[in-house]
Design an enzyme around this catalytic site. Structure first.
Site: not given
Length: 741
Positions: A16, A156-157, A192, A290, A465, A649
């Site tokens: 995956g 991702i697991d 809810r 997914h 601060r 820039r």
């Protein structure tokens, strides 16, 4: 270049897709080129290795330009039934040796890495069969007798041993957290309940950490099923108790592999039915699916993948024929290596323990921080604190901020407040920092006051601060005595630490100042001693990366170079890590400075690159890199010296880096550090230890440093730590990733 072993290496992605794979591929290519080896792409994973032809091609530095912000994997991934066969693997072997490749970096999950190691172990047999069949000659076989293999975990697991974090897991957690944050508002508006199902296979990492990072009310994970068979009744009682104390929403996170004590699945629909029955109201189910693995990678995943890819090439080049395959991962914030086979076996062992319903053992194998996070979550989700023990001494703990606001401050306060209250003590909020304490801005906290603070940016207590002088200390001591404070948790940056240190230094003459204090580091600058990473820095880094991604898209259309200024005061952490995460060609840091010779060299290199087809350039400059060579000065030099090859820039990102909601990483770390601070503070009070301490991540572990060491650990010439491990680790990688490679 001679076709000697490891003179040619190949990289593939398999299984995956995971956010950050592109960053890993980029790092492998550019590190390999910097080390003088040829790097080859294998497109479409193992299928491309079997098919050969154009699926295996040489990579150039330009091929991986501009891919950092792209999701998925630019070289593709695909399943291959042919690679599962002996014939298919033999064909893959022929395709590699025909190109002089005998070194492989595989980026994928445990299945992909298992297949790679099997291929490695069969390599000699495949060579012999190919020679016998006349498909390669003996000289070719003799030139490549071994396959060197290094694996990176892209998943991702976050379910792989050998690494604390897998490439892609942090991004998935971002997606989940963003979704649950969005659901909070609608759930609260309608009173809810929502059930959110997340991915993770047999690992509850994403569900657990999402629950911790979002203030979810209940989490179901595979490793720790509900302790009662009547889990539906327990859930109903818990959410009903929350409603009684004014909680307007219920959010339940369900891992896709959640199960009960008997191994039977607990599904999101079952949880919905339990809530519908228990509350008598409509519950909604959201299955994220997914979307969790899609989109641009987080800053953490980009840098983790880059660091791992860089290390993978060096490990591959150092491997000896007799060495086993290597897994590159991260342990305790350091890039480390382990035996790939052993890591895969231990990963599979957890799944087997879960199948055997040996949940305590499976939980232990996930590691101490996983267990600690689960225990912390169980405290934070309660509707009210535990009842205090009869006759126990009730302490009064004050919490305040200091320095500039940093994302994650509120998260730390929420965790500390609930943990202290749950242990039967009082918590006092001190508004406007040390200055507020001097002025008596002190009031009690209760359990529900901090509801929703886990995801809230800024600093609800306010901050300042202001640092007290010797003349201010009597008033400060008088306020501490008046409010009968037994200990202080100080959350903030340099000003907060300096104030605590000053108070500590005068404790002998003002006894009220002689109380335990613990400092928790929260500043985007990452410039405090006693820790390698401060709360807020990850959020700031993600803000920078998000904006620079947009800047880069605009620059491509007009052949433009942008000079981007980032914050950090005297620390170049944000500059260096954002340069890595955005693919910047150059980065200027306060620790290194800027010279005129360097500017000349950089202008010449960038002009040459644009002359040969480059479409955009990116320079990152930390705000205090040099007092003379300002951001506008640097832009002017690039604009003038480049002629009409490109224009330049500047962009000063400013205080947006301090704003926004904290990232999942900062929320989790703020909670983790708050837990340790509360433990330390209560222990110091019990022991009568008033020396004070600074908490931090040191080598990935939570550790404490004496407060009295604060000034000694600072750089003599700048407001930053004298020892900055991240600089030593990351600067060589940044140079390898730049055009100089």
């Amino acid at each position: 270049m001679p076709d000697t072993p490891t003179s040619r290496i190949a990289v593939l992605t398999s299984g995956g897709d995971a956010p950050g794979m592109n960053a890993a591929v980029r790092a492998v290519v550019r590190t390999g080129i910097a080390e003088g080896v040829e790097v080859f792409f294998i497109h479409e994973g193992y299928r491309g290795m079997v098919e050969g032809g154009p699926a295996i091609r040489r990579a150039t530095s330009a091929d991986v330009g501009g891919i950092m912000q792209q999701g998925g994997t630019m070289i593709g991934t695909a399943r291959s039934d042919r690679f599962r066969t002996d014939e298919g693997r033999r064909q893959a072997c022929r395709n590699l040796v025909a190109r002089g490749i005998d070194a492989l970096i595989v980026i994928g999950g445990d299945g992909s890495l298992t297949g790679a190691n099997a291929f490695r172990s069969e390599w000699a047999d495949h060579l012999a069969a190919l020679v016998e069949a006349g498909e390669i000659d003996q000289d070719t076989a003799d030139a490549h007798p071994h396959l060197r293999l290094v694996g990176l975990v892209g998943s991702i697991d976050n379910d792989m041993f050998g690494t604390d974090m897998t490439i892609g897991a942090d991004t998935a957690l971002h997606r989940i957290t963003e979704a649950i944050d969005a659901l909070h508002s609608t759930a609260s508006s309608h009173q809810r309940s929502f059930v959110i199902e997340v991915m993770g296979r047999n690992c509850g990492y994403l569900a657990l950490m999402a629950g911790l990072a979002t203030g979810a009310n209940w989490v179901f994970i595979p490793e720790h099923p509900p302790e009662t068979d009547d889990w539906a009744g327990a859930l109903q009682r818990a959410v009903t108790a929350g409603r009684r104390v004014g909680r307007r929403q219920n959010l339940v996170v369900v891992a896709e592999g959640a199960r009960d004590r008997h191994g039977e699945p607990i599904t999101s629909d079952q949880v919905k039915a339990a809530l519908d029955e228990g509350l008598g109201e409509d519950t909604r189910v959201t299955i994220l699916g997914h979307v969790q693995r899609g989109g641009a990678a987080s800053a953490f995943d980009r840098n983790l993948a880059t660091r791992c890819g860089y290390r993978a090439v060096h490990e591959l080049l150092a491997l000896q024929p007799e060495d086993p395959a290597v897994l590159v991962g991260m342990r305790e914030n350091r890039i480390t290596t382990s035996n790939l086979v052993e890591a895969v076996e231990r990963t599979h062992a957890v799944a087997e323990l879960l199948d055997d319903q040996r949940y305590d053992e499976a939980m232990a194998l996930r590691g101490g921080s996983f267990v600690e996070s689960f225990d912390t979550l169980r405290t934070l989700v309660r509707a009210k604190p535990s009842a205090p023990e009869p006759g126990a001494r009730q302490l009064r703990i004050g919490i305040l901020h200091g320095g500039s606001p940093a994302p994650g401050m509120n998260t730390a306060v929420r965790a500390a407040v609930r943990l202290v209250l749950d242990r039967g003590h009082e918590v006092l909020r001190i508004d406007r920092g040390i200055e507020g304490l001097r002025e008596g801005r002190v009031s009690p906290f209760d359990w529900m006051t901090v509801t929703g603070w886990v995801s809230r940016g800024g600093a609800e207590l306010g901050t300042s601060r202001w640092t007290p002088t010797a003349e201010d200390l009597p008033a400060l001591a008088a306020s501490i005595a008046e409010h009968r404070l037994d200990g202080l948790l100080v959350i903030g940056g340099h000003a907060a630490y300096a104030a605590a240190y000053t108070a500590r230094q005068h404790a002998a003459e003002l006894p009220a100042l002689d109380l335990p204090m613990v400092c928790l580091p929260a500043t985007i600058n990452n410039d405090l001693p006693g820790t390698e990473l401060t709360i807020g820095a990850d959020t700031a880094l993600n803000a920078i990366v998000s904006d620079v991604d947009k800047i880069k898209r605009s620059a491509v259309a007009s052949r433009r170079c942008f000079v981007v200024e980032v914050m950090g005061n005297d620390s170049g952490y944000l500059g260096l890590t954002s340069a890595l995460a955005t693919g910047a060609e150059r980065v200027y840091l306060p620790e290194v400075g800027i010279s005129l010779d360097q500017l000349r060299e950089d202008v010449a290199a960038l002009t040459e690159a644009f002359s040969h087809g480059q479409q955009l350039g990116l320079i990152v400059r930390s705000e205090r890199s040099d007092p003379i060579y300002t951001t506008e000065f640097v832009r002017s030099v690039f604009e003038n010296e480049s002629g009409d090859v490109f224009d330049a820039r500047s962009s000063i990102l400013g205080h947006l880096q301090q704003g926004g909601d904290p990232s999942p990483f900062d929320r989790i770390q703020a909670t983790r550090l708050a837990v340790r601070c509360v433990d330390r503070l209560l222990a110091d009070i019990e022991a009568g230890d008033t020396d004070g301490a600074m908490v931090g991540l040191q080598g990935g572990r939570v550790a404490f440093t004496p407060l009295q060491d604060f000034p000694a650990l600072l750089d003599e010439d700048a407001r930053r730590p004298a020892d900055q491990q991240w600089l030593e680790d990351l600067l060589p990688i940044a140079r390898a990733m730049s055009l100089r490679a």
